[in-house]
Design a protein around this motif. Structure first.
Motif, short mmCIF file in Angstrom:
data_model
loop_
_atom_site.label_atom_id
_atom_site.label_comp_id
_atom_site.label_asym_id
_atom_site.label_seq_id
_atom_site.Cartn_x
_atom_site.Cartn_y
_atom_site.Cartn_z
N TRP A 157 1.38 32.58 -22.33
CA TRP A 157 1.97 33.92 -21.62
C TRP A 157 2.61 33.36 -20.14
O TRP A 157 3.71 33.39 -19.90
N ASN A 179 5.14 36.81 -24.40
CA ASN A 179 4.30 37.83 -24.33
C ASN A 179 4.53 39.07 -25.18
O ASN A 179 4.23 40.27 -24.99
N GLU A 180 5.13 38.94 -26.56
CA GLU A 180 5.60 39.84 -27.44
C GLU A 180 4.21 40.11 -28.01
O GLU A 180 3.64 39.54 -28.58
#
Length: 279
Positions: free
Chosen positions: A109, A115-116
């Motif tokens: 991240w 960050n999905e």
């Protein structure tokens, strides 16, 4: 005299482990390389590709099992099961394991910008493949090789040796198009191998559970797979930036400190036991 005999036997076991491990792996991956170059077959991702690929990836696990069975006079399947899963995992061990699992999320991240939410689903669905195709290596590297080398060479030096050998063991993958390794310069990969060698060694020291090391290794492979394939929009490449270096510098510092603290505390406990036995 007895100590020298034990050291010679340990070195013999290490030699056979490396022979079994490298032979199984390199011969399996050589089949893929020959198939690619001379028969236009076994390309990365094809169904048949995964047979020699996974057999090769299991080289350290096979090597560990063969040595364990050959030299353990009390060999039983239950004893090997205990070797893999260890004793009851304490709360402290779960915290150490959980820390590194969460750390992987922070790694992809913060350092790589992935960050999905779908990424987590991807990793969970593919975790069994990551376990077979990477995690089970820990049965050999941390379960067998590193502890024996540590008795002869000490903590820091043994982990460095294992990290270097582990990296060299992967070398044929740079000759196979499509692998994650082919996206990373070998020098950087070897450095990463040393860092992870300290990380997984610390996890094993505190958990005494090889299966948690297997899961940790598989989880890392899942994370780095996201970075290489999803983070680069499908291209096999690894985009390094200063955040990546900072993250891994922090990781190796923490892992080395944890390992040193563990060994120091163990040494104190062992000395206390010796003192009590004398009294």
């Amino acid at each position: 005299m007895e100590n020298m005999k034990q050291e010679n036997q340990s070195l013999r076991q290490i030699g056979f482990f490396l022979l079994y491990t490298f032979s199984i792996t390199w011969l399996s991956w050589l089949v893929i390389i020959i198939g690619n170059r001379y028969f236009n077959a076994l390309w990365y991702g094809e169904p048949l590709f995964w047979i020699p690929m996974l057999i090769g990836g299991l080289g350290p696990a096979f090597g560990s099992y063969m040595i364990y069975r050959k030299y353990n006079k009390a060999f039983e399947r239950t004893s090997y099961f205990k070797f893999v899963f260890g004793e009851k995992v304490t709360r402290k061990a779960w915290l150490i394991f959980g820390f590194f699992i969460i750390w992987r999320f922070l790694m992809i991240w913060i350092a790589f910008g992935i960050n999905e939410p779908v990424s987590i689903l991807y990793m969970l669905l593919n975790l069994p493949l990551f376990i077979i195709g990477g995690g089970l290596e820990e049965l050999g590297w941390r379960g067998f090789l590193q502890p024996r080398l540590e008795k002869a060479a000490g903590y820091i030096f043994s982990v460095l040796i294992v990290g270097i050998l582990w990296s060299i063991w992967h070398l044929p993958l740079w000759l196979i198009v499509g692998t994650t390794q082919s996206a990373i310069p070998f020098g950087i990969y070897a450095l990463l191998g040393i860092i992870l060698s300290f990380t997984f060694t610390s996890i094993y020291k505190y958990t005494r559970n090889l299966f948690l090391c297997v899961l940790s290794h598989a989880w890392f492979n899942g994370c780095i797979g996201l970075v290489v394939y999803i983070g680069s929009k499908g291209y096999v490449e690894l985009n390094l930036n200063w955040k990546v270096y900072v993250v891994f510098i922090i990781e190796i510092i923490v892992s080395v400190i944890l390992g040193i603290v563990y060994n120091r505390n163990k040494s104190i406990k062992d000395n206390d036991k010796i003192g009590l036995s004398v009294l």
